[in-house]
Design an enzyme around this catalytic site. Structure first.
Site: not given
Ligand SMILES: NC(=O)c1ccc[n+]([C@@H]2O[C@H](COP(=O)([O-])OP(=O)(O)OC[C@H]3O[C@@H](n4cnc5c(N)ncnc54)[C@H](O)[C@@H]3O)[C@@H](O)[C@H]2O)c1
Ligand SMILES: O=C(O)C[C@H](O)C(=O)O
Length: 322
Positions: A179, A151
């Site tokens: 967030h 953010d």
């Molecule tokens: N905080 C933020 O600003 C922010 C930003 C972007 C995404 N996110 C969040 O991050 C998370 C991941 O996003 P992504 O795009 O990398 O998803 P993704 O699906 O590409 O990757 C997630 C990974 O987690 C793994 N996984 C699932 N269960 C698991 C477990 N029990 N133990 C270990 N690994 C496990 C999956 O196998 C996968 O490789 C999502 O929840 C998304 O919303 C947060």
């Molecule tokens: O938007 C989402 O779900 C992923 C992440 O939290 C973001 O802000 O990009």
């Protein structure tokens, strides 16, 4: 030197984040854990000529225990991402259990590690993590962080576009709250250096910072949400004062901030960081504009519900056996 762990390392965020951490000169050992593909990701990254020794683990053969034992810092991007039409709260059903399970591992195998939670909905997964650590008597609020840096990164980028600054890194906007959507509160009145946002552009800018994640979800059209910008954000900003989502009653200065916000427990505020975690939570609220006070009131209301949902889940759902 630091032993770092990425849980969810084979995913969209996990892979580029692991790449960035592999090349970070502060890290001596990097362990990757996921339910799939970590041997391959670790093998690939191991050919990079950098300091960090890298290993990949799967759940079989005590993989989580081997990954976590002795870790100094654990970053968690494990869990499902959004598809168009979903809110971050829609991810709770699956990701709450994943975070609870992984943090149970942290409580058992590396209870003193710094824990950085990326998995959404951050507004609820961080309270879940706090409750799991409390239940194991190892909770230290100065070491638990919800990652809200994306953010801050977005606020710099989008504000720079409006004010015509070519190098967005020169503009720093504190972003507080949670967030997701309206819980994200950019404090543009406190931007450094001071930025003059034209009045007719202010609502649009605030909305873009609050809902920037939706832009990426829509553009990826069903294949996930922000991964590369998130990995960039999670490798860390350069300052020692960064906004991050913390348990206010447990960090120095946090009680005062919580009181100023009507008693809320979790909130992202600019936090001074030191080698042992949070040194002090700062209170930016006396200086904010009336416009931002209104944004804050909406954020507190929404966020309180998200926090309560996480705490309730952690207290009532069946405990994870590892
Ligand atoms: N905080 C933020 O600003 C922010 C930003 C972007 C995404 N996110 C969040 O991050 C998370 C991941 O996003 P992504 O795009 O990398 O998803 P993704 O699906 O590409 O990757 C997630 C990974 O987690 C793994 N996984 C699932 N269960 C698991 C477990 N029990 N133990 C270990 N690994 C496990 C999956 O196998 C996968 O490789 C999502 O929840 C998304 O919303 C947060
Ligand atoms: O938007 C989402 O779900 C992923 C992440 O939290 C973001 O802000 O990009």
């Amino acid at each position: 030197m630091v032993k770092a762990v990425v849980l969810g390392a084979a995913g969209g965020i996990g892979q580029p984040l692991s790449l960035l951490l592999k090349t970070c000169s502060l890290i001596s050992e990097l362990r990757l854990y996921d339910v799939v593909n970590t041997p391959g990701v670790a093998s690939d990254l191991s050919h990079i000529s950098s300091l960090a020794k890298i290993t990949g683990y799967l759940p079989a053969n005590d993989g989580l225990e081997k990954t976590l034992t002795g870790a100094d810092i654990v970053v968690i991007p494990a869990g499902i991402p959004r598809k168009p039409g979903m809110t971050r709260d829609d991810l709770f059903k699956i990701n709450a259990g994943i975070v609870r399970e992984l943090v149970t591992g942290i409580a058992k195998f590396c209870p003193k590690a710094f824990v950085l939670i990326i998995s959404n909905p951050v507004n609820s997964t961080v309270p879940i993590a706090a409750e799991v650590l409390k239940a194991h008597n190892v909770f230290d609020a100065t070491r638990l962080f919800g990652v809200t840096t994306l953010d801050v990164v977005r606020a710099s980028t989008f504000t720079a576009e409006i004010v015509g600054e070519k190098d967005s890194r020169k503009i720093v906007v504190p972003v507080v709250g949670g967030h997701s959507g309206e819980t994200i509160v950019p404090l543009l009145s406190l931007a450094q250096p001071a930025c003059k946002i034209p009045a007719d552009k202010l609502d649009g800018l605030v909305h873009r910072i609050q809902f920037g994640g939706d832009e990426v979800v829509a553009a990826k059209d069903g294949s996930g949400s922000a991964t590369l910008s998130m990995a960039f954000a999670a490798q860390g900003e350069k300052g020692i004062i960064e906004p991050t989502f913390v348990y206010l009653p447990g960090v120095p200065g946090g009680e005062e901030v919580s009181k100023a916000l009507g008693g809320i427990d979790f909130f992202a505020v600019p936090v001074e960081l030191g080698p042992n975690g949070v040194v002090k939570a700062t209170n930016p609220f006396p200086a904010i504009s009336d416009y931002e006070k209104k944004l804050l009131a909406v954020a507190i209301k929404d966020l309180s519900g998200n926090i309560a949902k996480g705490v309730e889940f952690a207290k009532t759902a069946k405990p994870t056996k590892l």
